[in-house]
Design a protein around this motif. Structure first.
Motif, PDB file in Angstrom:
ATOM      1  N   UNK A  63     -39.438   0.561 -57.279  1.00 59.39           N
ATOM      2  CA  UNK A  63     -39.717  -0.790 -57.333  1.00 59.39           C
ATOM      3  C   UNK A  63     -39.761  -1.463 -55.917  1.00 59.39           C
ATOM      4  N   UNK A  64     -38.626  -1.264 -55.301  1.00 63.18           N
ATOM      5  CA  UNK A  64     -38.399  -1.807 -53.910  1.00 63.18           C
ATOM      6  C   UNK A  64     -39.610  -1.471 -52.993  1.00 63.18           C
ATOM      7  N   UNK A  65     -39.681  -0.103 -52.833  1.00 59.74           N
ATOM      8  CA  UNK A  65     -40.568   0.587 -51.975  1.00 59.74           C
ATOM      9  C   UNK A  65     -41.856  -0.029 -52.424  1.00 59.74           C
ATOM     10  N   UNK A  66     -42.387  -0.270 -53.553  1.00 62.61           N
ATOM     11  CA  UNK A  66     -43.662  -0.661 -53.978  1.00 62.61           C
ATOM     12  C   UNK A  66     -43.686  -2.025 -53.509  1.00 62.61           C
ATOM     13  N   UNK A  67     -42.842  -2.838 -53.604  1.00 61.79           N
ATOM     14  CA  UNK A  67     -42.891  -4.207 -53.269  1.00 61.79           C
ATOM     15  C   UNK A  67     -42.890  -4.324 -51.794  1.00 61.79           C
ATOM     16  N   UNK A  68     -42.262  -3.698 -50.937  1.00 61.53           N
ATOM     17  CA  UNK A  68     -42.468  -3.689 -49.497  1.00 61.53           C
ATOM     18  C   UNK A  68     -43.903  -3.221 -49.043  1.00 61.53           C
ATOM     19  N   UNK A  69     -44.105  -2.067 -49.612  1.00 54.27           N
ATOM     20  CA  UNK A  69     -45.674  -1.790 -49.269  1.00 54.27           C
ATOM     21  C   UNK A  69     -46.762  -2.726 -49.868  1.00 54.27           C
ATOM     22  N   UNK A  70     -46.630  -3.295 -50.696  1.00 57.85           N
ATOM     23  CA  UNK A  70     -47.617  -4.333 -51.145  1.00 57.85           C
ATOM     24  C   UNK A  70     -47.452  -5.559 -50.346  1.00 57.85           C
ATOM     25  N   UNK A  71     -46.121  -5.993 -49.914  1.00 54.87           N
ATOM     26  CA  UNK A  71     -46.063  -7.084 -48.797  1.00 54.87           C
ATOM     27  C   UNK A  71     -46.752  -6.833 -47.579  1.00 54.87           C
ATOM     28  N   UNK A  72     -46.449  -5.464 -47.094  1.00 55.24           N
ATOM     29  CA  UNK A  72     -47.280  -5.080 -45.872  1.00 55.24           C
ATOM     30  C   UNK A  72     -48.780  -5.141 -45.844  1.00 55.24           C
ATOM     31  N   UNK A  73     -49.289  -4.748 -46.878  1.00 49.21           N
ATOM     32  CA  UNK A  73     -50.560  -4.575 -47.296  1.00 49.21           C
ATOM     33  C   UNK A  73     -51.467  -5.926 -47.450  1.00 49.21           C
ATOM     34  N   UNK A  74     -50.379  -7.101 -47.721  1.00 41.89           N
ATOM     35  CA  UNK A  74     -51.034  -8.288 -48.068  1.00 41.89           C
ATOM     36  C   UNK A  74     -50.915  -9.327 -47.028  1.00 41.89           C
ATOM     37  N   UNK A  75     -50.436  -8.761 -45.643  1.00 39.19           N
ATOM     38  CA  UNK A  75     -50.454  -9.796 -44.535  1.00 39.19           C
ATOM     39  C   UNK A  75     -51.658 -10.333 -43.921  1.00 39.19           C
ATOM     40  N   UNK A  76     -51.993 -11.492 -43.977  1.00 40.49           N
ATOM     41  CA  UNK A  76     -53.305 -11.653 -43.404  1.00 40.49           C
ATOM     42  C   UNK A  76     -53.086 -12.370 -41.950  1.00 40.49           C
ATOM     43  N   UNK A  77     -53.575 -11.915 -41.061  1.00 36.55           N
ATOM     44  CA  UNK A  77     -53.300 -12.359 -39.742  1.00 36.55           C
ATOM     45  C   UNK A  77     -53.851 -13.591 -39.411  1.00 36.55           C
ATOM     46  N   UNK A  78     -55.087 -14.386 -39.761  1.00 34.20           N
ATOM     47  CA  UNK A  78     -55.587 -15.585 -39.660  1.00 34.20           C
ATOM     48  C   UNK A  78     -54.755 -16.392 -40.280  1.00 34.20           C
ATOM     49  N   UNK A  79     -54.339 -16.286 -41.614  1.00 36.95           N
ATOM     50  CA  UNK A  79     -53.554 -16.884 -42.341  1.00 36.95           C
ATOM     51  C   UNK A  79     -51.999 -17.327 -41.939  1.00 36.95           C
ATOM     52  N   UNK A  80     -51.491 -16.127 -41.312  1.00 34.36           N
ATOM     53  CA  UNK A  80     -50.365 -16.165 -40.765  1.00 34.36           C
ATOM     54  C   UNK A  80     -50.437 -17.036 -39.772  1.00 34.36           C
ATOM     55  N   UNK A  81     -51.057 -16.869 -38.710  1.00 32.44           N
ATOM     56  CA  UNK A  81     -51.394 -17.836 -37.312  1.00 32.44           C
ATOM     57  C   UNK A  81     -51.519 -19.401 -37.827  1.00 32.44           C
ATOM     58  N   UNK A  82     -52.370 -19.437 -38.962  1.00 33.98           N
ATOM     59  CA  UNK A  82     -52.735 -20.923 -39.370  1.00 33.98           C
ATOM     60  C   UNK A  82     -51.163 -21.616 -39.872  1.00 33.98           C
ATOM     61  N   UNK A  83     -50.586 -20.859 -40.733  1.00 35.88           N
ATOM     62  CA  UNK A  83     -49.228 -21.342 -41.455  1.00 35.88           C
ATOM     63  C   UNK A  83     -48.302 -21.572 -40.155  1.00 35.88           C
ATOM     64  N   UNK A  84     -48.332 -20.812 -39.109  1.00 38.89           N
ATOM     65  CA  UNK A  84     -47.184 -20.836 -38.041  1.00 38.89           C
ATOM     66  C   UNK A  84     -47.554 -22.262 -37.427  1.00 38.89           C
ATOM     67  N   UNK A  85     -48.895 -22.412 -37.119  1.00 40.85           N
ATOM     68  CA  UNK A  85     -49.209 -23.450 -36.308  1.00 40.85           C
ATOM     69  C   UNK A  85     -49.137 -24.793 -37.193  1.00 40.85           C
ATOM     70  N   UNK A  86     -49.133 -24.616 -38.548  1.00 41.55           N
ATOM     71  CA  UNK A  86     -49.083 -25.827 -39.437  1.00 41.55           C
ATOM     72  C   UNK A  86     -47.562 -26.309 -39.431  1.00 41.55           C
ATOM     73  N   UNK A  87     -46.791 -25.301 -39.405  1.00 41.38           N
ATOM     74  CA  UNK A  87     -45.200 -25.287 -39.697  1.00 41.38           C
ATOM     75  C   UNK A  87     -44.751 -25.987 -38.087  1.00 41.38           C
ATOM     76  N   UNK A  88     -45.244 -25.668 -36.916  1.00 44.37           N
ATOM     77  CA  UNK A  88     -44.823 -25.908 -35.623  1.00 44.37           C
ATOM     78  C   UNK A  88     -45.293 -27.370 -35.705  1.00 44.37           C
ATOM     79  N   UNK A  89     -46.512 -27.901 -36.096  1.00 39.16           N
ATOM     80  CA  UNK A  89     -46.954 -29.116 -36.015  1.00 39.16           C
ATOM     81  C   UNK A  89     -46.206 -30.192 -36.828  1.00 39.16           C
ATOM     82  N   UNK A  90     -45.809 -29.778 -38.113  1.00 45.20           N
ATOM     83  CA  UNK A  90     -45.173 -30.620 -38.845  1.00 45.20           C
ATOM     84  C   UNK A  90     -43.793 -30.551 -38.737  1.00 45.20           C
ATOM     85  N   UNK A  91     -43.186 -29.654 -38.072  1.00 46.66           N
ATOM     86  CA  UNK A  91     -41.829 -29.696 -37.638  1.00 46.66           C
ATOM     87  C   UNK A  91     -41.473 -30.863 -36.624  1.00 46.66           C
ATOM     88  N   UNK A  92     -42.698 -30.852 -35.652  1.00 46.14           N
ATOM     89  CA  UNK A  92     -42.591 -32.068 -34.855  1.00 46.14           C
ATOM     90  C   UNK A  92     -42.781 -33.433 -35.331  1.00 46.14           C
TER      91      UNK A  92
END
Length: 98
Positions: free
Chosen positions: A25-54
């Motif tokens: 089950x752990x291995x399946x969760x890790x593989x699912x997480x790796x397969x579902x990473x979205x580059x554009x969404x990750x960048x957007x969320x990082x930018x959002x967090x940086x702006x609102x942290x400021x």
């Protein structure tokens, strides 16, 4: 040795079975997480967090709890972005060697 006649062996065999299922089950969760990473969404969320942290420090009174939440989220998104880029780098290397 029959597990029906020896309760200790039965418990040990069931325990090993449960540990194996938990690992699967752990291995399946890790593989699912790796397969579902979205580059554009990750960048957007990082930018959002940086702006609102400021922003959390720009308001009066300063909201340190919100700042901390955004810093942790920013760190998590940067880590995900690194994993995303590292994954696609390894895919590109694998395809160039083939």
């Amino acid at each position: 040795m029959d597990t029906q006649k020896d309760p200790e062996m039965y418990v040990q065999s069931q325990s090993a079975h449960i540990r194996t299922r938990e690992y699967d089950v752990y291995q399946e969760l890790v593989l699912t997480a790796l397969a579902s990473i979205s580059g554009p969404m990750t960048g957007t969320l990082a930018l959002y967090s940086a702006v609102f942290a400021r922003y959390a420090l720009a308001v009066s009174p300063k909201n340190y709890l919100l700042f901390g939440c955004h810093v942790v989220n920013f760190s998590a998104q940067i880590t995900q972005g690194y994993r995303y880029l590292n994954y696609w780098k390894s895919v590109a290397v694998r395809h160039s060697c083939a």
